[in-house]
Scaffold this motif. Structure first.
Motif, PDB file in Angstrom:
ATOM      1  N   ILE A 796       0.834  -1.203   0.000  1.00  0.00           N
ATOM      2  CA  ILE A 796       0.000   0.000   0.000  1.00  0.00           C
ATOM      3  C   ILE A 796       0.867   1.250   0.000  1.00  0.00           C
ATOM      4  N   GLU A 797       1.927   1.246   0.799  1.00  0.00           N
ATOM      5  CA  GLU A 797       2.814   2.410   0.896  1.00  0.00           C
ATOM      6  C   GLU A 797       3.426   2.743  -0.449  1.00  0.00           C
ATOM      7  N   ALA A 798       3.758   1.718  -1.237  1.00  0.00           N
ATOM      8  CA  ALA A 798       4.352   1.952  -2.549  1.00  0.00           C
ATOM      9  C   ALA A 798       3.293   2.341  -3.577  1.00  0.00           C
ATOM     10  N   ARG A 799       2.145   1.722  -3.504  1.00  0.00           N
ATOM     11  CA  ARG A 799       1.113   1.904  -4.536  1.00  0.00           C
ATOM     12  C   ARG A 799       0.383   3.229  -4.379  1.00  0.00           C
ATOM     13  N   PHE A 800       0.294   3.742  -3.150  1.00  0.00           N
ATOM     14  CA  PHE A 800      -0.401   5.004  -2.886  1.00  0.00           C
ATOM     15  C   PHE A 800       0.559   5.956  -2.167  1.00  0.00           C
ATOM     16  N   ALA A 801       1.738   6.088  -2.736  1.00  0.00           N
ATOM     17  CA  ALA A 801       2.837   6.782  -2.063  1.00  0.00           C
ATOM     18  C   ALA A 801       2.485   8.226  -1.720  1.00  0.00           C
ATOM     19  N   GLU A 802       1.848   8.931  -2.615  1.00  0.00           N
ATOM     20  CA  GLU A 802       1.576  10.354  -2.385  1.00  0.00           C
ATOM     21  C   GLU A 802       0.629  10.558  -1.215  1.00  0.00           C
ATOM     22  N   ALA A 803      -0.481   9.799  -1.190  1.00  0.00           N
ATOM     23  CA  ALA A 803      -1.470   9.955  -0.115  1.00  0.00           C
ATOM     24  C   ALA A 803      -0.887   9.513   1.221  1.00  0.00           C
ATOM     25  N   ILE A 804      -0.117   8.411   1.216  1.00  0.00           N
ATOM     26  CA  ILE A 804       0.467   7.917   2.467  1.00  0.00           C
ATOM     27  C   ILE A 804       1.495   8.904   2.995  1.00  0.00           C
ATOM     28  N   SER A 805       2.331   9.411   2.122  1.00  0.00           N
ATOM     29  CA  SER A 805       3.364  10.349   2.545  1.00  0.00           C
ATOM     30  C   SER A 805       2.760  11.617   3.125  1.00  0.00           C
ATOM     31  N   ALA A 806       1.706  12.143   2.485  1.00  0.00           N
ATOM     32  CA  ALA A 806       1.058  13.354   2.981  1.00  0.00           C
ATOM     33  C   ALA A 806       0.466  13.125   4.372  1.00  0.00           C
ATOM     34  N   THR A 807      -0.133  11.936   4.574  1.00  0.00           N
ATOM     35  CA  THR A 807      -0.708  11.626   5.878  1.00  0.00           C
ATOM     36  C   THR A 807       0.384  11.517   6.932  1.00  0.00           C
ATOM     37  N   THR A 808       1.504  10.867   6.568  1.00  0.00           N
ATOM     38  CA  THR A 808       2.618  10.705   7.505  1.00  0.00           C
ATOM     39  C   THR A 808       3.102  12.044   8.012  1.00  0.00           C
ATOM     40  N   ARG A 809       3.128  13.037   7.161  1.00  0.00           N
ATOM     41  CA  ARG A 809       3.707  14.335   7.492  1.00  0.00           C
ATOM     42  C   ARG A 809       2.686  15.357   7.979  1.00  0.00           C
ATOM     43  N   SER A 810       1.494  14.908   8.266  1.00  0.00           N
ATOM     44  CA  SER A 810       0.471  15.793   8.811  1.00  0.00           C
ATOM     45  C   SER A 810       0.467  15.659  10.333  1.00  0.00           C
ATOM     46  N   PRO A 811       0.921  16.682  11.085  1.00  0.00           N
ATOM     47  CA  PRO A 811       1.101  16.534  12.538  1.00  0.00           C
ATOM     48  C   PRO A 811      -0.204  16.400  13.303  1.00  0.00           C
ATOM     49  N   PHE A 812      -1.297  16.880  12.728  1.00  0.00           N
ATOM     50  CA  PHE A 812      -2.619  16.705  13.321  1.00  0.00           C
ATOM     51  C   PHE A 812      -3.555  16.163  12.252  1.00  0.00           C
ATOM     52  N   ARG A 813      -4.645  15.608  12.689  1.00  0.00           N
ATOM     53  CA  ARG A 813      -5.602  15.088  11.716  1.00  0.00           C
ATOM     54  C   ARG A 813      -6.031  16.195  10.764  1.00  0.00           C
ATOM     55  N   SER A 814      -6.065  15.857   9.481  1.00  0.00           N
ATOM     56  CA  SER A 814      -6.390  16.867   8.480  1.00  0.00           C
ATOM     57  C   SER A 814      -7.398  16.302   7.486  1.00  0.00           C
ATOM     58  N   ASP A 815      -7.890  17.188   6.635  1.00  0.00           N
ATOM     59  CA  ASP A 815      -8.904  16.792   5.662  1.00  0.00           C
ATOM     60  C   ASP A 815      -8.349  15.908   4.566  1.00  0.00           C
ATOM     61  N   THR A 816      -7.023  15.789   4.447  1.00  0.00           N
ATOM     62  CA  THR A 816      -6.429  14.984   3.371  1.00  0.00           C
ATOM     63  C   THR A 816      -5.935  13.629   3.846  1.00  0.00           C
ATOM     64  N   ASP A 817      -6.104  13.321   5.137  1.00  0.00           N
ATOM     65  CA  ASP A 817      -5.608  12.063   5.683  1.00  0.00           C
ATOM     66  C   ASP A 817      -6.297  10.847   5.063  1.00  0.00           C
ATOM     67  N   VAL A 818      -5.554   9.739   5.058  1.00  0.00           N
ATOM     68  CA  VAL A 818      -6.178   8.426   4.895  1.00  0.00           C
ATOM     69  C   VAL A 818      -5.977   7.677   6.210  1.00  0.00           C
ATOM     70  N   SER A 819      -6.944   6.836   6.544  1.00  0.00           N
ATOM     71  CA  SER A 819      -6.838   6.042   7.780  1.00  0.00           C
ATOM     72  C   SER A 819      -6.318   4.665   7.394  1.00  0.00           C
ATOM     73  N   THR A 820      -5.003   4.559   7.360  1.00  0.00           N
ATOM     74  CA  THR A 820      -4.352   3.390   6.774  1.00  0.00           C
ATOM     75  C   THR A 820      -4.722   2.097   7.469  1.00  0.00           C
ATOM     76  N   LEU A 821      -4.642   2.067   8.800  1.00  0.00           N
ATOM     77  CA  LEU A 821      -4.798   0.812   9.520  1.00  0.00           C
ATOM     78  C   LEU A 821      -6.208   0.548  10.021  1.00  0.00           C
ATOM     79  N   SER A 822      -7.028   1.570  10.069  1.00  0.00           N
ATOM     80  CA  SER A 822      -8.361   1.393  10.630  1.00  0.00           C
ATOM     81  C   SER A 822      -9.457   1.390   9.587  1.00  0.00           C
TER      82      SER A 822
END
Length: 904
Positions: A796-822
């Motif tokens: 998933i990290e490789a296939r959706f790299a842009e969305a995962i990376s943006a979520t990783t670098r968001s210090p608080f929950r944001s409107d662009t997050d994906v909920s990877t594990l839940s």
């Protein structure tokens, strides 16, 4: 005394009517006795009635086209229509025999009866009597069936029994069941057996090679099993015959079975006879294969002729009459092999047959009709005496304030305090194996292999020895013996000594050794998932053991089968080589657990959070500075982590390693030296530019980078809890697929204003997956442990790299997050074949709810696999009250410290 017996039909052949007639005949010399028959279907009663007894028929149905009610002027057409209509007094669901015309007959006679005592013999008749009788007669109901296994009549019995003066049953087990069902509304309950019919019974010489039985040819009597049992031994007994007396709708099926088995010259079906006494005198063995019985008259009659009995241990009469190896042989219920072996033994061992025949004759003397009639006179007189002082009450017991006892257990339930379910399970198996070793040379254990309970197997011949041994070994008081509901017997539980001794009278094939599930009204920690089943297998005439029911391996074990040593739940046992090997239905790979945790009460952490918010650009700062995204309620700690970890220790001891992912915080109570748990700082798995982070979505994107993490693992929030013992197979398939537990709640339509961050993340997940796979997500996931695979998350990290990376670098929950594990990984797994939809009992509880105390108390029933105690910003109680309620609940639910707790 004026005594009446109300029966449905005196003219047919049946044990209930015969018992009533026998009692009436025995009482006729000293009392005025009336037999009231609801219907008349023949010219005369089937059984002989003393001439001093008054016989009254309420409805004449001899002519089906012109039924009549004596004394009531009804046109034939009207009477026929009423007879075809349903009864209102006794609805068809209670008893299908009653009709509207029966109502007319009952209403004409019962309100005007001048009796001291009226005896009813079916629940339907009891219902009619209670509704129609005048206030004076005492009502005594005689329950002729095994009440706990009734397929009909239970509703009127339990509804109207409290309004009877006396309810009579045949056995103490039936009495216990009645007390349990009725509780404080129980009337007087007495145990009185049926009498033997009056008259001379000739003795059998036991030298005629004939097995005789009798009864209605109906499914409940299971004569097909008797014929099949005889077929197994017919070649060994070439001179013996099987003779089954009776009529019924199964006659054709039995004839076809006899032909199919090639026994047409060995099995006889001569029909019904009016008097069985001469037939018992011709018999050398009697057999009973009923599914259920009340108090079987054929056993009493056969014993009166000195004929030994081979009988299934069905509920509830045979065990009360047949003493194994004294006057007959008891056989495990429904066991064809066991019945065949018993018949063969009686047929081939002449000395045994005569010894048991003599014991049968001695037993029958206690059923003398006149002796039992005297007991009834005492019951009737006592009931009349009570009636003169109290009148008829809806519930005499309630009026007197007298509680009735339930089934005895032999001791007070004891909690396995301080022991984990795994320790209790090991103890239960160890004690069961010890008892098996002391009582049998042929025992073995069938491993559970991921489902159910381990099964200790012994030959039925060693059942008595096992029950005696388990009661005398000093088994810990927190272990109970359970006799499960089976073959018509209701469930019973007691101490191994008390219940084991009682069960020695019977021949049921299964018991369980397990902790008491409740102590002082509370469900115990070890009350589920800690059972050990003990099965007693009958021996086939060919020598092999036959299972009493299905199991994953075999229904028969040959004699001298090789066994191997094996360890189950820490106990050294012996089993068959095949059973020692893992099965295709169990998970055999290591499974880890990962927690994310933060102590929101830590002032240093809170200062870092505020500083992080202040460092964001103005617009971003105002966007994230909301209660849902960064409010402190999301990070408040009530020590949930301690108890969530306890739940893993208690209910999932198969977990390999627990990883606790934090910003560097460590709970003060956590022992960092314990090998089963490891703290992982964010900096070890996340890029430096993403830190510090206060966004659970961001942390989730990197958990699969934990060094040494297993391929298969579970992700827990610290407010997730295991509610009872579970197996890995609840969360992963044997092939390693991940479970997905859906919630009922949907994620709805996208981009609705004011939606919380978790829902926005769910919409982002849906958009990405729809673009990639052309399918949409609909439901949220249940708040339960998330089953995950490291390789899938790497993909998933490789296939959706842009969305995962943006979520990783968001210090608080944001409107662009994906909920990877839940959410995201689970739906991705369903679309790629690495996950599957699963079911579990889950509970989501919002601790802000005003009825929090009641909800937490409900959870203490421990009937959920997982539960979540979710926090909220707005509380229904003051904060201190919420904290106290939650803390009290946690200590009650998880009272045993985990080994990684300091001082634990």
């Amino acid at each position: 005394m004026r005594i009446g017996y109300l029966v449905f039909n005196l003219d047919g052949m049946g044990g209930t009517s015969r018992a009533a007639i026998t009692q009436a005949n025995a009482l006729a010399a000293d009392h005025h006795v009336t037999l009231l028959s609801v219907t008349r279907s023949g010219e005369r009663p089937h059984y002989e009635i003393d001439e001093r007894i008054e016989v009254r028929y309420l409805v004449d149905v001899r002519d089906s086209d012109a039924p009549a009610v004596p004394g009531v002027d009804l046109a034939p057409a009207r009477a026929k229509a009423l007879h075809e209509a349903a009864s209102l007094l006794v609805p068809a669901r209670w008893d299908g025999q009653f009709t509207g015309l029966c109502d007319v007959g009952l209403e004409r006679v019962l309100p005007h009866l001048k009796l001291d005592v009226l005896v009813t013999v079916t629940p339907g008749l009891l219902a009619a009597a209670i509704q129609l009788l005048p206030p004076d007669p005492v009502v005594v109901h005689q329950e002729h069936r095994s009440t706990s296994d009734r397929t009909s009549g239970l509703e009127p019995l339990l509804t109207f029994a409290p309004r009877a003066d006396v309810v009579a049953v045949f056995t103490p087990a039936m009495a216990d069941w009645m007390h349990d069902q009725l509780g404080d509304s129980s009337p007087e309950i007495v145990v009185v057996p049926n009498p033997l019919p009056l008259g001379f019974t000739p003795r059998s010489r036991l030298d005629n090679p004939v097995i005789v039985t009798a009864g209605r040819l109906v499914q409940e009597k299971q004569f097909n099993r008797l014929i099949e049992a005889f077929a197994q031994i017919a070649d060994r007994l070439p001179d013996w015959r099987l003779r089954i007396f009776g009529d019924g709708d199964k006659r054709g099926e039995l004839v076809r079975l006899v032909r199919m088995l090639g026994l047409y010259d060995r099995v006889e079906l001569p029909g019904a006879v009016a008097d069985m006494r001469p037939e018992w005198a011709k018999a050398s063995i009697t057999a009973l294969t009923s599914r259920t019985e009340g108090f079987p008259l054929i056993v009493q009659e056969a014993m009166a002729a000195g004929v030994p009995v081979a009988s299934y241990d069905c509920a509830s009469g045979p065990r009360e009459i047949v003493q194994h190896e004294v006057n007959g042989l008891l056989v495990s219920p429904d066991s064809i092999a066991g019945m065949a072996a018993a018949l063969l033994r009686l047929a081939t061992d002449v000395d045994l047959r005569h010894a048991l025949g003599e014991g049968a004759y001695r037993t029958s003397r206690q059923y003398d009709a006149f002796a039992i009639a005297e007991r009834w006179v005492g019951v009737f007189s006592s009931a009349r005496t009570r009636r003169t002082s109290s009148g008829r009450l809806v519930s005499r017991a309630l009026a007197a304030g007298a509680a009735k006892p339930g089934r005895r257990s032999g001791g007070r339930p004891v909690d396995a305090a301080g022991l984990t379910p795994a320790q209790v399970r090991e103890a239960a198996l160890a004690w069961a194996v010890k008892a098996a070793t002391e009582s049998s040379d042929e025992w073995l254990v069938i491993p559970a292999h991921g489902a159910g309970a381990p099964v200790v197997v012994l030959p039925m011949a060693d059942r008595d020895g096992f029950l005696k041994a388990v009661g005398g070994l000093g088994v810990p008081p927190y272990l109970s013996l359970r006799d499960p509901a089976q073959h018509g017997w209701p469930e019973r539980r007691g101490t191994p000594g008390f219940l084991g001794d009682d069960l020695r009278r019977g021949m049921t094939p299964r018991v369980f050794l397990e902790p008491w599930p409740e102590v002082e009204g509370r469900t115990t920690v070890a009350g589920q998932g800690c059972s050990v089943e003990v099965q007693f297998w009958e021996r086939h005439v060919e020598g092999y053991l036959v299972s009493p029911g299905p199991n994953p391996y075999t229904t028969r074990i040959p004699p001298e089968e090789r066994v191997v040593d094996h360890v189950i739940d820490g106990v050294e046992v012996r089993t068959l080589p095949l059973m020692a090997v893992p099965t295709v239905s169990e998970c055999r790979f290591p499974i880890d657990v990962v927690y994310t945790w933060v102590d929101g009460n830590d002032p240093e952490w809170d200062a870092a959070r505020e500083a992080r918010i202040a460092g964001l650009p103005g617009s971003a700062s105002s966007t994230v500075h909301t209660r849902e995204s960064s409010g402190r309620a999301r990070f408040v700690s009530r020590d949930e982590l301690r108890y969530s970890l306890r739940s893993v220790h208690l209910f999932a001891p198969w977990v390999r390693t627990i990883y606790l992912v934090t910003s560097g915080q460590v709970p003060a109570w956590l022992d960092l030296d314990h090998p089963g748990i490891r703290v992982v700082p964010h900096a070890e798995i996340m890029p430096a530019e993403a830190l510090p982070t206060f966004n659970s979505h961001a942390i989730e994107t990197s958990l699969h980078h934990i060094p040494g993490l297993a391929e298969h693992w579970l992700y827990f929030n610290d407010d997730f809890f295991l509610g009872r013992p579970i197996r890995p197979e609840t969360l992963f398939s044997p092939a390693g697929l991940s479970s997905v537990f859906f919630a009922q709640a949907t994620i709805g339509l996208s981009d609705l204003p004011g939606s919380p961050p978790w829902l926005k993340a769910a919409w982002n997940n849906r958009r990405l997956l729809q673009e990639e796979f052309g399918a949409v997500t609909t439901n949220a996931l249940a708040h339960a442990p998330y089953a995950l695979r490291t390789s899938v998350l790497t993909e998933i990290e490789a296939r959706f790299a842009e969305a995962i990376s943006a979520t990783t670098r968001s210090p608080f929950r944001s409107d662009t997050d994906v909920s990877t594990l839940s959410s995201f990984a689970q739906h991705y797994g369903l679309l790629t074949g690495t996950a599957y939809p699963a079911t579990a009992d889950t509970v989501f509880l919002n601790i802000a709810h005003p009825i929090l105390g009641w909800q937490l108390n409900q959870l203490l029933g421990r009937d959920q696999d997982f539960f979540c105690l979710a926090d909220h910003h707005d509380l229904g109680f003051r904060q201190a009250k919420v904290d106290q309620l939650v803390d009290d609940f946690m200590q009650a639910y998880f009272p045993i410290a985990a080994p990684w707790e300091k001082g634990g």
